[in-house]
Design a protein around this motif. Structure first.
Motif, short mmCIF file in Angstrom:
data_model
loop_
_atom_site.label_atom_id
_atom_site.label_comp_id
_atom_site.label_asym_id
_atom_site.label_seq_id
_atom_site.Cartn_x
_atom_site.Cartn_y
_atom_site.Cartn_z
N MET A 1 0.71 -1.11 0.23
CA MET A 1 0.03 0.05 -0.08
C MET A 1 0.90 1.23 -0.01
O MET A 1 1.98 1.30 0.53
N THR A 2 0.42 2.39 -0.68
CA THR A 2 1.32 3.71 -0.59
C THR A 2 0.56 4.59 -0.04
O THR A 2 -0.56 4.80 0.32
N TYR A 3 1.48 5.15 0.87
CA TYR A 3 0.99 6.31 1.62
C TYR A 3 1.46 7.71 1.27
O TYR A 3 2.48 7.71 0.94
N GLU A 4 0.74 8.60 1.77
CA GLU A 4 1.18 9.98 1.61
C GLU A 4 2.08 10.58 2.48
O GLU A 4 3.12 11.12 2.08
N ALA A 5 1.80 10.19 3.72
CA ALA A 5 2.72 10.79 4.80
C ALA A 5 3.97 9.98 5.09
O ALA A 5 4.82 10.20 6.07
N PHE A 6 4.00 8.71 4.76
CA PHE A 6 4.75 7.61 5.30
C PHE A 6 5.55 6.75 4.26
O PHE A 6 4.96 6.75 3.16
N THR A 7 6.49 6.10 4.66
CA THR A 7 6.90 4.96 3.90
C THR A 7 7.05 3.89 5.04
O THR A 7 7.30 4.14 6.10
N PHE A 8 6.42 2.58 4.44
CA PHE A 8 6.44 1.51 5.59
C PHE A 8 6.81 0.08 4.87
O PHE A 8 6.24 -0.08 3.77
N GLU A 9 7.60 -0.55 5.51
CA GLU A 9 7.69 -1.92 4.84
C GLU A 9 8.21 -2.76 6.10
O GLU A 9 8.57 -2.52 7.20
N LEU A 38 -3.94 3.26 10.16
CA LEU A 38 -3.97 2.03 9.23
C LEU A 38 -2.48 1.30 9.24
O LEU A 38 -2.62 0.07 9.49
N ILE A 39 -1.42 2.05 9.45
CA ILE A 39 -0.15 1.38 9.85
C ILE A 39 -0.14 0.66 11.12
O ILE A 39 0.34 -0.53 10.97
N ALA A 40 -0.62 1.33 12.04
CA ALA A 40 -0.63 0.55 13.49
C ALA A 40 -1.40 -0.48 13.40
O ALA A 40 -0.99 -1.59 13.96
N ALA A 41 -2.63 -0.51 12.72
CA ALA A 41 -3.17 -1.94 12.81
C ALA A 41 -2.59 -3.08 11.94
O ALA A 41 -2.57 -4.18 12.18
N GLU A 42 -2.01 -2.58 10.77
CA GLU A 42 -1.01 -3.57 10.08
C GLU A 42 0.02 -4.13 11.03
O GLU A 42 0.00 -5.37 11.01
N CYS A 43 0.53 -3.18 11.51
CA CYS A 43 1.51 -3.82 12.57
C CYS A 43 1.14 -4.56 13.83
O CYS A 43 1.93 -5.62 14.14
#
Length: 262
Positions: A1-9, A38-43
């Motif tokens: 997923m692409t984010y506007e305010a973050f990079t996440f991997e 959304l990122i916290a839920a994924e983690c």
């Protein structure tokens, strides 16, 4: 997923979150808060994430709230702040409650919500350049992001009151002396040291870490007897995990235990 305010991997057991709007100073605005949730839920849900590392691109960790956004529409401001903090607060709650330990690596300036995010992490490493600025009183606002809870727990009510009401800025060394920062390192070494710590934690007993985190949160306001029972029940749950049993048998056999996170 692409984010506007973050990079996440996710790699090597680490969910790596980078605040990635350096040209804007990584501000906390509506999209930032929604995406962080959304990122916290994924983690929290991804079993491959056994530690979380939060850092930032650019000159600053975060300049906090985007004042241009806050100043757009006075009539809508109460609704906007309630909406934006919904995402931010769900993220802070999940980072605090998830099994995976969270490491924040702070450089440059951390303002307002940036301080709250750093305080919510289980470990906060700071570069020598880091500055922690309360900011809220300076624009006539009260804190958000759980800062009043986390900072009071970490530095005590007197220090937290001074920080917020007197609108203080703490250097990295001052923040470490007062309990907000776990470790101060040279700026050039910050990324390396933070990743080393995240890798160390990612190799640990993830489920047990989660129980520890929740017990430590509860210790602030739970009566002793309630906490004793919570500790007993948490240990009962952990003893059912493969990591616990394998580590007990390995150490009994004078072998080094390895943990798989389950």
């Amino acid at each position: 997923m692409t984010y506007e305010a973050f990079t996440f991997e996710v790699a090597d057991g680490i969910g790596h979150i980078t605040l990635d709007q350096p040209d804007r100073g990584n501000p906390f605005d509506g999209p930032f808060c929604a995406e962080l949730s959304l990122i916290a839920a994924e983690c929290d849900e991804n079993p491959e994430v056994r530690a979380v590392l939060i850092d930032a691109a650019g000159k600053y960790f975060s300049v906090g709230a985007d004042l241009r956004v806050l100043g757009r529409d006075r009539a809508d401001l109460p609704r906007f702040t309630k909406s934006a903090t919904t995402g931010l607060h769900s993220a802070i709650s999940r980072f605090s409650r998830m099994d995976a330990p969270v490491v924040a690596a702070v450089h440059g300036l951390a303002v307002g919500g940036g301080v709250s995010l750093a305080a919510a992490a289980d470990f906060c490493l700071a570069g020598g350049s880091a500055r922690f600025y309360a900011a809220y009183a300076g624009i006539g606002l009260s804190p958000d992001g759980g800062g009043t809870h986390a900072l009071t727990r970490l530095v005590g009510p007197r220090r937290a009151t001074e920080f917020y009401l007197r609108n203080q800025t703490w250097t990295a060394d001052e923040a470490a002396a007062r309990g907000l920062v776990s470790e101060v390192v040279d700026d050039a070494e910050l990324g390396k040291r933070a990743r080393e710590l995240a890798l160390e934690l990612a190799g640990g007993p993830t489920r047990a870490f989660g129980e520890m985190k929740n017990l430590l949160l509860a210790a602030v306001d739970q009566p002793l007897e309630a906490l004793l029972e919570a500790e007993a029940r948490a240990m009962g749950r952990v003893t059912r995990t493969e990591d616990s049993w394998n580590a007990i048998t390995a150490v009994s056999a004078k072998q080094r235990p390895t943990f798989e996170g389950h």
